[in-house]
Design a protein around this motif. Structure first.
Motif, PDB file in Angstrom:
ATOM      1  N   LEU A 177       0.822  -1.204   0.000  1.00 24.04           N
ATOM      2  CA  LEU A 177       0.000   0.000   0.000  1.00 24.04           C
ATOM      3  C   LEU A 177       0.860   1.260   0.000  1.00 24.04           C
ATOM      4  N   LEU A 178       1.886   1.308   0.846  1.00 20.78           N
ATOM      5  CA  LEU A 178       2.693   2.516   0.974  1.00 20.78           C
ATOM      6  C   LEU A 178       3.563   2.760  -0.253  1.00 20.78           C
ATOM      7  N   TYR A 179       4.127   1.688  -0.810  1.00 20.68           N
ATOM      8  CA  TYR A 179       4.925   1.889  -2.018  1.00 20.68           C
ATOM      9  C   TYR A 179       4.045   2.248  -3.217  1.00 20.68           C
ATOM     10  N   GLN A 180       2.820   1.768  -3.234  1.00 16.08           N
ATOM     11  CA  GLN A 180       1.894   2.189  -4.281  1.00 16.08           C
ATOM     12  C   GLN A 180       1.646   3.701  -4.187  1.00 16.08           C
ATOM     13  N   ARG A 181       1.454   4.193  -2.959  1.00 17.42           N
ATOM     14  CA  ARG A 181       1.256   5.637  -2.772  1.00 17.42           C
ATOM     15  C   ARG A 181       2.528   6.414  -3.116  1.00 17.42           C
ATOM     16  N   LEU A 182       3.678   5.863  -2.746  1.00 17.79           N
ATOM     17  CA  LEU A 182       4.935   6.555  -3.028  1.00 17.79           C
ATOM     18  C   LEU A 182       5.158   6.708  -4.527  1.00 17.79           C
ATOM     19  N   LEU A 183       4.778   5.700  -5.297  1.00 23.47           N
ATOM     20  CA  LEU A 183       4.973   5.748  -6.746  1.00 23.47           C
ATOM     21  C   LEU A 183       4.083   6.781  -7.421  1.00 23.47           C
ATOM     22  N   GLN A 184       3.092   7.262  -6.727  1.00 26.19           N
ATOM     23  CA  GLN A 184       2.224   8.290  -7.298  1.00 26.19           C
ATOM     24  C   GLN A 184       2.862   9.678  -7.215  1.00 26.19           C
ATOM     25  N   GLN A 185       3.974   9.792  -6.489  1.00 28.97           N
ATOM     26  CA  GLN A 185       4.653  11.075  -6.386  1.00 28.97           C
ATOM     27  C   GLN A 185       5.543  11.285  -7.604  1.00 28.97           C
ATOM     28  N   SER A 186       5.550  12.483  -8.121  1.00 23.85           N
ATOM     29  CA  SER A 186       6.270  12.769  -9.370  1.00 23.85           C
ATOM     30  C   SER A 186       7.703  13.230  -9.146  1.00 23.85           C
ATOM     31  N   ASP A 187       8.085  13.511  -7.890  1.00 24.51           N
ATOM     32  CA  ASP A 187       9.403  14.097  -7.635  1.00 24.51           C
ATOM     33  C   ASP A 187      10.419  13.086  -7.113  1.00 24.51           C
ATOM     34  N   LEU A 188      10.197  11.795  -7.330  1.00 26.34           N
ATOM     35  CA  LEU A 188      11.132  10.781  -6.848  1.00 26.34           C
ATOM     36  C   LEU A 188      12.398  10.782  -7.695  1.00 26.34           C
ATOM     37  N   TRP A 228       9.463   0.610  -7.128  1.00 21.44           N
ATOM     38  CA  TRP A 228       8.841  -0.372  -8.029  1.00 21.44           C
ATOM     39  C   TRP A 228       9.213  -1.803  -7.633  1.00 21.44           C
ATOM     40  N   ASP A 229      10.496  -2.011  -7.363  1.00 23.61           N
ATOM     41  CA  ASP A 229      10.928  -3.362  -6.976  1.00 23.61           C
ATOM     42  C   ASP A 229      10.165  -3.847  -5.746  1.00 23.61           C
ATOM     43  N   ARG A 230      10.080  -2.993  -4.733  1.00 20.55           N
ATOM     44  CA  ARG A 230       9.450  -3.421  -3.481  1.00 20.55           C
ATOM     45  C   ARG A 230       7.930  -3.506  -3.617  1.00 20.55           C
ATOM     46  N   TYR A 231       7.344  -2.628  -4.396  1.00 22.21           N
ATOM     47  CA  TYR A 231       5.900  -2.732  -4.629  1.00 22.21           C
ATOM     48  C   TYR A 231       5.568  -4.063  -5.297  1.00 22.21           C
ATOM     49  N   MET A 232       6.327  -4.427  -6.319  1.00 17.53           N
ATOM     50  CA  MET A 232       6.058  -5.680  -7.033  1.00 17.53           C
ATOM     51  C   MET A 232       6.294  -6.897  -6.139  1.00 17.53           C
ATOM     52  N   GLN A 233       7.392  -6.877  -5.378  1.00 16.26           N
ATOM     53  CA  GLN A 233       7.664  -7.998  -4.483  1.00 16.26           C
ATOM     54  C   GLN A 233       6.586  -8.121  -3.406  1.00 16.26           C
ATOM     55  N   SER A 234       6.099  -6.989  -2.903  1.00 16.66           N
ATOM     56  CA  SER A 234       5.038  -7.018  -1.894  1.00 16.66           C
ATOM     57  C   SER A 234       3.750  -7.555  -2.493  1.00 16.66           C
ATOM     58  N   ALA A 235       3.407  -7.091  -3.699  1.00 14.23           N
ATOM     59  CA  ALA A 235       2.190  -7.566  -4.356  1.00 14.23           C
ATOM     60  C   ALA A 235       2.253  -9.068  -4.619  1.00 14.23           C
ATOM     61  N   LEU A 236       3.410  -9.568  -5.013  1.00 16.50           N
ATOM     62  CA  LEU A 236       3.565 -11.011  -5.224  1.00 16.50           C
ATOM     63  C   LEU A 236       3.397 -11.765  -3.910  1.00 16.50           C
ATOM     64  N   ALA A 237       3.992 -11.234  -2.833  1.00 17.60           N
ATOM     65  CA  ALA A 237       3.865 -11.891  -1.528  1.00 17.60           C
ATOM     66  C   ALA A 237       2.415 -11.927  -1.072  1.00 17.60           C
TER      67      ALA A 237
END
Length: 650
Positions: free
Chosen positions: A65-76, A85-94
Motif C-alpha cells: 500500500l505505501l509503495y503504491q502511494r509513493l509511486l504516485q509522487q512525481s518528484d522521486l 517499483w521493486d518493493r511494490y512488485m515484491q510485496s504484491a507477489l507476496a
C-alpha cells in the motif's frame, strides 16, 4: 517461546500506583512531580520511511500500500523510483496480487534501467503469470512473451514451459506440443543454457499435470523422438512419481540412468530423488489433540490412522518421528500437553472450538504451536496465537468464483441461500469474493429451509426477475437435490449451479442422484478418492496393506504428520514470526494427499480446493469434457465486467 505482548496502559498505571503505596508505607520522602510539558501532535514519518519500515518488518500488506502511494509522487529520484517499483512488485507477489503485478508490468518495465533486460522485472512477470492459476491471463501473457523475439531468450524459454504446462493441464496436448516443438527448434541457435532452462522449467510444470494427460502426451510423440525433448522430461516426471511410491525406487533409478546423458544439464535428473527424500532435519516428536472417546471418536481415530501411515512411511525414509495421541475428551488433556517433552513444539488439533477456547488461559500458546483442524481459530488470532491446518469458508467461495469466472466466463451470478446463519454467512462471503473478482451479483434471495412447498415459486421468481448464468446455493445437499430441478422446470437448466463443501458429506453416502439435473453443478472439497497425486497414491498403497479405508480424515492425519516433519523443530525462544517464516518453506517440501495448503507471510492458511460434481457414484472431479459444459471462452460471454478487481497504478 513466544515473546510476551507489550504491557497495556492500565497495567502500567496499576504498577505505578502500587509503587507509590510502597514508598509511602516506607516513609520515603517524595519530590513533587514536575509539571507536564504541553506536547503537540505527533509528527508522522515521511512516506518513504514508513514504506521502508513496513518492508523491513515483513508487513507486505502495508508495504504494498505505501509503495503504491509513493509511486504516485512525481518528484522521486530515479534510484528511489526503481527501489519503490521493486518493493511494490515484491510485496504484491507476496500478497498474491498477481493481477496487479501483470496490470502494471509495462509501467514497471519503462521505469527500470534496461527495461526487459532487468532481471527483477523478468522474475516478477513470470512469477505473476505462474500465480494467476490456469486462467486466460496466464495463457495470454505467457504466449505474449514466447512470441516476442526481442525479449531475453531465457525468459522466453521459461514462459514457453509455463504456456505448455497450461495447455497440458487443460488437455490441449497438440498446442502444448507445438509450443515445445517451436522452442526446441531454437536449441542450435540459442545454445545449451537455453535448452537446460526449458527442460528445468518444464519439469517444474509437469509436477501439476495429471497422470492421464502425462501419458497421453507420450503417445503423441513419434517413436523416433523418444530420446529427445520433451519426451526425456516426460520420462523424468514418470521417474519422479515412481520414486514417491512404495517399491518404485528401483525402476525410477533405471529411468534416470537412461535419461541423464540426454539432458542439456544432467544435474536435473538428481531432482527426481530430491523430491523423494526432502532436505530437512525432521522432528523428534509431535502430538495430536483429538477426540478419542465420546461422540466424535470415529473422526479422531481416523486422523490417527492417517498419522500412523505417515509415521511408517517416514520411518522407511530414515526419520524417527514419535507421534503422541492426546484425548481431548479426557478432563486432563491440557495437563498432558504440558507434560510433553519441551521439543514437541507442534500440536495438531484440537478439532472443536470448545477445546480451542480452553487453550486461551492455559499458557500453552507461548510454548506450543497449535495447528487446529477447524475452519477458523475462533477467538484466537490466526498467525499469532494459533494456526490452521484446514480449509476455510473463504477458500470455498474463492474456488467457486474462480471456477465460474475463469472456466465458464460468468459475469453475472445470483445467490439463493437458506434463511439461517450458515446460509446467510456463506452468501455474504460469496458476494464479497464475486464482486472483488469483477462479477456482478444480480440477486440475493433467501428461502425458508423448512417450507419446501414454497421453493418452486421462489426459484420461479428468481428466474423471472434476475439475469444470471450461475447461482450459488449454500444449503445442504438435501435442499439442493430438491431446489436444482426447479431451475430445469423453469427452463434454466443451463445455469451453472455452485454449492458448498458440505455436500460431500452426504454425497459420499448417496445412493441415487439424478445426474442429468446436476451436470452443470460444482462444489469444492479438499479430498477425493480418485486423486492420482503421488502422495495420495502412496497413502492408498500403505492403507491397503493395513486394511484401512481411506477418507478425508485419514488423508488429513497423513498429510499433517508429513508436514510437521518437514516443518522441523522450532528454536527454544521461538516467536509467531518464526513459525510464519518456516511455513513459507515447509508447505513446499511435501507432496500433498489432499488439496495443497499454503500460508501467507502473516500465517493465514489457504487451501487450493478441488472442484467436484455429483454423480451416481457420489461425486467425482469436475470435468468439462464429461459434463458437456461449454469450453472456457477466449473472452467473457456473460455480460460486461462491472469493474477491475485490481486497479492499475496511475
Amino acid at each position: 517461546m513466544k515473546k510476551s505482548p507489550r504491557m497495556t496502559r492500565s497495567t502500567v498505571r496499576c504498577l505505578a500506583a502500587c509503587a507509590l503505596l510502597v514508598l509511602f508505607a516506607a516513609g520515603c520522602p517524595m519530590k513533587a512531580p514536575l509539571p507536564q510539558q504541553p506536547t503537540g501532535p505527533a509528527v508522522e514519518a515521511p512516506l518513504e520511511q514508513r514504506a521502508d519500515n513496513a518492508w523491513r518488518a515483513g508487513d507486505m500488506g502495508e508495504s504494498e500500500l505505501l509503495y503504491q502511494r509513493l509511486l504516485q509522487q512525481s518528484d522521486l529520484t530515479q534510484d528511489l523510483r526503481v527501489l519503490a517499483w521493486d518493493r511494490y512488485m515484491q510485496s504484491a507477489l507476496a500478497n498474491s496480487h498477481f493481477h496487479a503485478v501483470i496490470g502494471n508490468i509495462e509501467t514497471y518495465r519503462a521505469a527500470v534501467p534496461g527495461g526487459a533486460q532487468y532481471a527483477p522485472w523478468q522474475d516478477a512477470y513470470l512469477r505473476a503469470i505462474e500465480g494467476v492459476g490456469d486462467t486466460e491471463a496466464k495463457r495470454a501473457n505467457a504466449a505474449r512473451i514466447v512470441d516476442d523475439a526481442s525479449l531475453p531468450p531465457l525468459m522466453r524459454a521459461k514462459a514457453g514451459a509455463i504456456l505448455a504446462g497450461y495447455y497440458w493441464r487443460m488437455a490441449d496436448l497438440q498446442s502444448a506440443l507445438q509450443v515445445l516443438d517451436d522452442l526446441s527448434a531454437e536449441f542450435p541457435a540459442r545454445g545449451v543454457q537455453f535448452q537446460a532452462t526449458l527442460e528445468s522449467k518444464l519439469f517444474d510444470e509437469l509436477a501439476t499435470v495429471d497422470q492421464s494427460n502425462l501419458d497421453a502426451m507420450g503417445f503423441l510423440i513419434p517413436p523416433t523422438q523418444q530420446n529427445a525433448f520433451p519426451a526425456t522430461i516426460i520420462e523424468l516426471e514418470h521417474a519422479r512419481r515412481l520414486a514417491k511410491t512404495p517399491g518404485g525406487m528401483l525402476q525410477a533409478r533405471q529411468i534416470v540412468d537412461t535419461i541423464r546423458p540426454l539432458l542439456a544439464d544432467p544435474a536435473l535428473a538428481d531432482r527426481v530423488f530430491m523430491a523423494a527424500t526432502p532436505k530437512y532435519e525432521g522432528v523428534e516428536g509431535l502430538a495430536l489433540a483429538l477426540p478419542l472417546s465420546g461422540p466424535f471418536k470415529s473422526i479422531g481415530w481416523k486422523i490417527m490412522q492417517g498419522a500412523n501411515l505417515a509415521q511408517a512411511e517416514l520411518s522407511s525414509m530414515g526419520y524417527d518421528v514419535a507421534v503422541e495421541a492426546l484425548n481431548t475428551d479426557s478432563a486432563d488433556w491440557i495437563q498432558k500437553v504440558r507434560d510433553l517433552p519441551a521439543q514437541y513444539h507442534i500440536i495438531g488439533g484440537p478439532l472443536r472450538l470448545s477445546e480451542v477456547s480452553q487453550l486461551q488461559d492455559s499458557g500453552l500458546l507461548q510454548s506450543r504451536a497449535f495447528f487446529t483442524f477447524l475452519n477458523s481459530t475462533g477467538e484466537l488470532t490466526e498467525g499469532y496465537d494459533a494456526w490452521r491446518f484446514f480449509s476455510s469458508p473463504q477458500d470455498q467461495v474463492r474456488a467457486l468464483v474462480n471456477f465460474a469466472a475463469t472456466r465458464n466466463g460468468v459475469r453475472q451470478a445470483a445467490i439463493l441461500y437458506p434463511d439461517e446463519p450458515f446460509g446467510r454467512k456463506m452468501g455474504e462471503l460469496f458476494s464479497e469474493q464475486a464482486r472483488a473478482n469483477g462479477m456482478e451479483i444480480t440477486a440475493m434471495r433467501a428461502y425458508p429451509p423448512k417450507d419446501q412447498s414454497s421453493w418452486y415459486d421462489i426459484v420461479g421468481q428468481l428466474v423471472a426477475t434476475a439475469q444470471f448464468d450461475a447461482v450459488f446455493i449454500p444449503g445442504d445437499w438435501e435442499h439442493a437435490k430438491m431446489l436444482v430441478p426447479n431451475f430445469v422446470y423453469h427452463k434454466r437448466g443451463d445455469v451453472l449451479v455452485l454449492g458448498p463443501a458440505l455436500w460431500a458429506q452426504t454425497l459420499s453416502r448417496q445412493s441415487y442422484v439424478v445426474e442429468n439435473d446436476f451436470r452443470y453443478t460444482a462444489f469444492p472439497g479438499a479430498w477425493w478418492s480418485g486423486n492420482t497425486a503421488p502422495a495420495a497414491q502412496s497413502m492408498d498403497t500403505l492403507a491397503a496393506q493395513k486394511n484401512i479405508e481411506v477418507d478425508f480424515w485419514v488423508a488429513l492425519g497423513y498429510d499433517f504428520v508429513r508436514f510437521a516433519n518437514a516443518f522441523g523443530t522450532l528454536p527454544q525462544a521461538w516467536t509467531a514470526q518464526d513459525v510464519n517464516q518456516r511455513l513459507q518453506e515447509s508447505a513446499q517440501l511435501i507432496n500433498w494427499a489432499e488439496a495443497p495448503i499454503t500460508w501467507s507471510p502473516q500465517g493465514m492458511a489457504e487451501q487450493d480446493l478441488f472442484l467436484f460434481r455429483p454423480t451416481l457414484q457420489g461425486f467425482t472431479l469436475y470435468d468439462d469434457a464429461t459434463t458437456g459444459a461449454p469450453a472456457q471462452p477466449e473472452q467473457p460471454v456473460y455480460g460486461p465486467k462491472t469493474r477491475q478487481p485490481t486497479p492499475n497504478l496511475p
